[in-house]
Enzyme design. Structure first.
Site, PDB file in Angstrom:
ATOM      1  N   HIS A 260      43.018 -21.032  74.291  1.00 13.28           N
ATOM      2  CA  HIS A 260      42.330 -19.861  73.739  1.00 13.28           C
ATOM      3  C   HIS A 260      43.345 -18.738  73.524  1.00 13.28           C
ATOM      4  CE1 HIS A 260      39.712 -16.633  72.998  1.00 13.28           C
ATOM      5  NE2 HIS A 260      39.755 -16.111  74.210  1.00 13.28           N
TER       6      HIS A 260
ATOM      7  N   CYS B 222      34.247 -16.974  74.882  1.00 17.42           N
ATOM      8  CA  CYS B 222      35.473 -17.636  74.402  1.00 17.42           C
ATOM      9  C   CYS B 222      35.525 -19.119  74.762  1.00 17.42           C
ATOM     10  CB  CYS B 222      36.702 -16.933  74.956  1.00 17.42           C
ATOM     11  SG  CYS B 222      36.705 -15.194  74.571  1.00 17.42           S
TER      12      CYS B 222
ATOM     13  N   ASN C 174      42.104 -12.174  69.078  1.00 15.39           N
ATOM     14  CA  ASN C 174      41.206 -13.011  69.870  1.00 15.39           C
ATOM     15  C   ASN C 174      39.908 -13.205  69.082  1.00 15.39           C
ATOM     16  OD1 ASN C 174      39.358 -14.023  71.685  1.00 15.39           O
ATOM     17  ND2 ASN C 174      39.891 -12.637  73.360  1.00 15.39           N
TER      18      ASN C 174
END
Ligand code: ACO
Length: 331
Positions: free
Chosen positions: A258, A117, A288
């Site tokens: 994020h 990520c 996500n």
């Protein structure tokens, strides 16, 4: 304290999300979960899932083209392509070379960053260095994931969280007007490597029929371990990046964090003493998307006019590794 002069700046942003949308209620039909559990615990309501035959490099190239258009440049103008991904088309070669092929770019360096990520913030940091030292003028930085193909769709603790997508920026030299990457900092802590891992399929555990049966080639996560460290490290990295930029949280117009969990973002907001309204949020729509989440959210906010030229923006991301980082940009 005055800010350091940026050496590179964002010339254009782009993004791409697959057309197919999977709602939480669709997931209720395949695992023991509920729309209310997913939305209350994470903030996610929908996610985009790639079509059969659609490849990671297709998503990445679409986002890359869009960023090049926004920058008023073509693939021939690029000096480097950096792709943050942990779900490339093949284990070898890099996803970046497929993107290079699809964009029709020249014989330039094209390589992947494996920082999950945090891949986009890592890529941005590396691109900034190459532009600062004069080796590259225009660098395409892409965050892309096609996680739906590496999830265990029987594991409700992971499969409800993720989505597919790509986001990109074109970086070029700063023009001396104060706009650009003011600071960018990256970190890793390998002691938590096993908290978020695809255990099989590498040299440590080559795939066997039994391994495939046990989904050893899919994402495994100890969610609570990651949650706690995410709040702590996203906040500390943000404060370090702000300090390096000679700024305080109050100087920020926007935070593009994020998009892993709305509760993580809310707790980071509290630690930075910022209202949640200062954060660009799209987790509800995409889930996500790992390394793609920041550049997708950035692109949406730039295109709909929320993020304006001259505004101060913070990026912060954390993922498997664990790896994390934060950047302060004047747009
Ligand atoms: N539906 C219904 N119930 C569920 C589900 C689900 N999808 N998933 C878990 N549960 C259950 C658990 O089994 C548990 O049940 P129990 O109490 O009977 O044992 C209960 O819900 C609570 O589970 P927790 O794991 O404690 O739930 P938590 O509030 O921690 O939320 C979550 C889990 C959403 C995963 C959270 O921990 C999180 O967001 N972690 C961080 C994720 C992250 O940031 N990852 C990093 C980036 S990803 C990357 O790098 C690729």
């Amino acid at each position: 304290m005055s800010s350091p002069q940026p050496r590179s700046r964002i010339l254009g942003t782009g993004s791409y999300a697959p057309a197919r949308v999977v709602h939480n209620t669709d997931l209720e039909k395949i695992v023991d979960t509920s729309d209310s559990w997913i939305s209350e615990r994470t903030g996610i309501r929908r996610r985009h899932i790639a079509a059969e035959g659609e490849l990671t490099s297709d998503l990445a190239a679409a986002a890359g083209r869009s960023a090049l258009d926004a920058a008023g440049l073509s693939a021939a103008d690029l000096d480097m392509i950096i792709v943050g991904t942990i779900s490339g088309d093949t284990p070898m070669p890099s996803c970046a070379v497929y993107v290079q092929q699809k964009l029709g770019a020249q014989e330039i360096p094209a390589f992947d960053i494996s920082a999950a990520c945090a891949g986009f913030v890592y890529g941005l940091t590396i691109a900034d260095q190459f532009i600062a030292n004069g080796v590259a003028r225009h660098v395409l930085v892409i965050g892309v994931e096609l996680l739906s193909r590496i999830l265990n769709w029987k594991d409700r603790t992971t499969c409800v969280l993720f989505g597919d997508g790509a986001g990109a920026v074109v970086l070029g030299p700063a023009s001396g007007d104060g706009r650009g990457i003011i600071s960018t900092r990256i970190f890793s802590d390998g002691t938590l490597a096993n908290s978020l891992v695809i255990p099989g399929g590498g040299t440590a555990e080559p795939l066997t029929p039994e391994g495939i049966e046990q989904s050893r080639n899919k994402v495994h996560m100890v969610g609570q371990d990651i949650f706690k460290v995410a709040v702590k490290n996203l906040s500390s990295a943000s404060l370090i990046a702000l300090d390096t930029a000679g700024m305080a949280a109050g100087d920020l117009d926007w935070v593009v964090a994020h998009q892993a969990n709305l509760r993580i973002i809310s707790q980071v907001a509290a630690r930075l003493s910022l209202p949640l309204e200062r954060f660009v949020l799209n987790i509800e729509e995409y889930g996500n998307t790992s390394s793609a989440s920041i550049p997708i959210a950035l692109d949406e906010a730039v295109r709909d006019g929320r993020i304006k030229s001259g505004q101060n923006v913070l990026f912060c991301a954390l993922g498997a590794g664990i790896s994390w980082g934060a950047s302060v940009i004047r747009m």
